[in-house]
Structures are given as structure tokens and as C-alpha cells.
Design an enzyme around this catalytic site. Sequence first.
Site, PDB file in Angstrom:
ATOM      1  N   VAL A   1       1.745   0.771  -6.504  1.00  0.00           N
ATOM      2  CA  VAL A   1       1.655  -0.221  -7.513  1.00  0.00           C
ATOM      3  C   VAL A   1       1.932  -0.039  -9.181  1.00  0.00           C
ATOM      4  CG1 VAL A   1       0.165  -1.844  -6.245  1.00  0.00           C
ATOM      5  CG2 VAL A   1      -0.780  -0.097  -7.690  1.00  0.00           C
TER       6      VAL A   1
ATOM      7  N   TYR B   1     -12.416   7.721 -12.359  1.00  0.00           N
ATOM      8  CA  TYR B   1     -12.527   6.506 -11.738  1.00  0.00           C
ATOM      9  C   TYR B   1     -13.197   5.330 -12.493  1.00  0.00           C
ATOM     10  CZ  TYR B   1     -13.934   3.623  -7.529  1.00  0.00           C
ATOM     11  OH  TYR B   1     -14.143   2.712  -6.515  1.00  0.00           O
TER      12      TYR B   1
ATOM     13  N   ASP C   1       0.872  -1.094  -0.122  1.00  0.00           N
ATOM     14  CA  ASP C   1       0.060  -0.158  -0.091  1.00  0.00           C
ATOM     15  C   ASP C   1       0.821   1.338   0.026  1.00  0.00           C
ATOM     16  OD1 ASP C   1      -3.196   0.316   1.204  1.00  0.00           O
ATOM     17  OD2 ASP C   1      -2.229   1.906   0.997  1.00  0.00           O
TER      18      ASP C   1
END
Length: 335
Positions: free
Chosen positions: A53, A145, A27
Amino acid sequence: MAGGAGFIGSNLIRALLSKGMIVDCVDDLTTGRQSNIAEFRRNPAFRFIKLDVANAQGCSRLLRRHYSQVYHLACPTGVPNIEILGEEMLLSSSTGTYNLLKVARRSGAQFLFTSTAEAYGDPEIFPQAESYAGNVDPVGPRSAYEEAKRFGEAMTRYYGRKHGLDVRIVRIFNTYGPGMSPNDQRVIPQMIGNLINGEPVPIYGDGSQTRTFLHVNDLVAGLQTVMERGTNGEVYNIGGSKQITIKALFDAVKKATGLSGTAAFQDHFISDHRGRWPDTSKVEKLGWRQKISLDQGLREIHAEFLSTMELRRRVEKGVVASLGKSRNQSTLARP
Ligand SMILES: NC(=O)c1ccc[n+]([C@@H]2O[C@H](COP(=O)([O-])OP(=O)(O)OC[C@H]3O[C@@H](n4cnc5c(N)ncnc54)[C@H](O)[C@@H]3O)[C@@H](O)[C@H]2O)c1
């Protein structure tokens, strides 16, 4: 697990550790919190790796580890964040998904990508089945999103097929429960947080838009069901079964918590979807069922927020040394 310091991720980690699994939590803490994972820190089966990531070089560290399952939950969340962290949403779901798929491939691990009900955009069909392609404006105000998650789905499906990887996708509908912050801008924590603080509760439009709500324990069970029993390459909706308008939710929150307060009706700061309602028959065929009622879940969050806010007050007064330390000692409602 990527995104393990977030609301859903930390609840999923608790469940996986309790089953005896070894968990690496990756994270970058964009929207996650150290306090969400504080309780696992002393567990030798848990390891925290602070990592974005979307950073390929950073993710190459993970190629040295062996995994049997990879859960990808890493993506900033919250509607207000679409304007602030849209780029991070797009990158964590595109490059981030690609990097994590490579990690899964290296180990021959099963891979689960968490998508969203927002992949359906502003739906014209109710309930939404997985076969519905959705109604999304690729350059609309929520597109950073929505399209991020749609791209992540396409990448997951394509990469899995090309490289013979065992992948699945879950479209998560509104989820709530322990581990949400009282400052969270999502509708249930915002309603309860504002009512406790005696502040008006914002309701966008006339409040007739609908949502369904699922307790995080039910979602965590569903994610594991799909990981363990889902079919390679398939998409599964997971969400609550009952539609409720936001206006009616406000009444349900007041009834469940015994709190009183007023609503402040206003225009949405971005744009809103008229409704969301998942067809969950596909995941139900795997044996999953929603178990926790909205009323029970609302009472649980209310109790947790009161406890957290009381701790904050005590920390501010210097009665306890630090919030992180005292959270572990408190009797916060836990699943
Ligand atoms: N909660 C819901 O109702 C809901 C609904 C639909 C979909 N989802 C999806 O489920 C997942 C988890 O959501 P949540 O509610 O726990 O949100 P959350 O914001 O609490 O958790 C997301 C986690 O991902 C981390 N993260 C973000 N970008 C990252 C990056 N580039 N690298 C590493 N970590 C990164 C954040 O720090 C955070 O800990 C998200 O992918 C979200 O889109 C959630």
C-alpha cells in the site's frame, strides 16, 4: 480491505463475505499468510491483489475500482518486528494511508483506519479514553510502530476534513483468536504454543504489567459497528474490559488449556508498557459489547493449535499432500 491476509483482516473478510459483500483483499504478505485467505479463493465475491500500500503506482490500480468502504489494516505487526520492519510500519501507515485515502476519495467510500492502543504509549491514565493524548517518546524503542500509527491517525483525520471524506479511526487493544499462527510471538499464541511444545514461556520483567484481551470475533463486530454507525472523524477504542497481569494470564492459560509448564522471567528485549486498559464507553454507545470470555477464547485457540500442529506432523510424515490443501479439509475451530 488492506491487510486482509493478516490475522484480523482474514476474520473480517469472512464476516463481510457472509453479509454478501464483495471484497478486494490488498496485501503484500509481509506478516500475512496465503493460508489465511485460502478458504475464500473460490468465492467469486473475493479477489486477492498482492500489493504494497506504500507503493503509489501500485495503488493507482485500485483507483479504477469502485468501493463503498475501505478498511485499512495493512501494517506489519509484532513487537519483535519493530526492530526488523520499523521502516515498513512507518511507510504503510503514512504513505500507505495517504494512498488508500485517495482510493476512498475517488469512490466516495467510507474509510476506517486501524490504529492501536500503542498510540497511547506508556499510559499514565487508567483506563485510557480516546481524549487522552498519550505518553509516547517519538524516538523511543517502540516509536516506529507507535508514531507510525499516530501519523496515520493524523493523516486520516486531516485528509477526511479537507476533502469531505467520511473517515473513522479505531484504536485496537490486544486481540487474539482463530487465525493466529502457533509461531506468532504475541503473548497468547506464544504462551499456548510454548506450553504445547514443552518449552518455557518467556515473561518479561516481573509479569505485573497489565493488558486486556479481546476475542477477534468481538473486534470484527466492533470494526463493522464503527464503520456502519460511527461518527465521521471520530476515534473509537475497541478492546477487552478486564485488566489482567501477564503473570495472571499465564495461570489463566494453564487453567483453560489444562497444560502445565514453567515461566522464564527475563528482561524485555525492547521495552515494555506498564499497562493498557481501554475506556470503551464511546463504542458501547453505538451498541457494541464484548461477548466472548477470555476462558472460552483460550480454549478455542488451544484446540486450533493442536489441530494445526497435528496437521503439520502429518504433512511432515507425508500422510497428507500439503498443509494448504488439508487446512481446508480439517475441522479447525472457526468463528
Ligand atoms: N492484533 C492486535 O492485537 C492489534 C492490536 C492493535 C492494532 N492492531 C492493528 O490491526 C491491524 C491488523 O493486525 P493483525 O493482528 O491482523 O496483524 P497481521 O500482521 O496479521 O496483519 C497485518 C496485515 O497487513 C499486511 N501488510 C503489512 N504491510 C503491508 C503493506 N505495506 N501493504 C500491504 N499489506 C501490508 C501484512 O502482510 C498482514 O497481512 C494492523 O494494522 C495492526 O497494527 C492489531
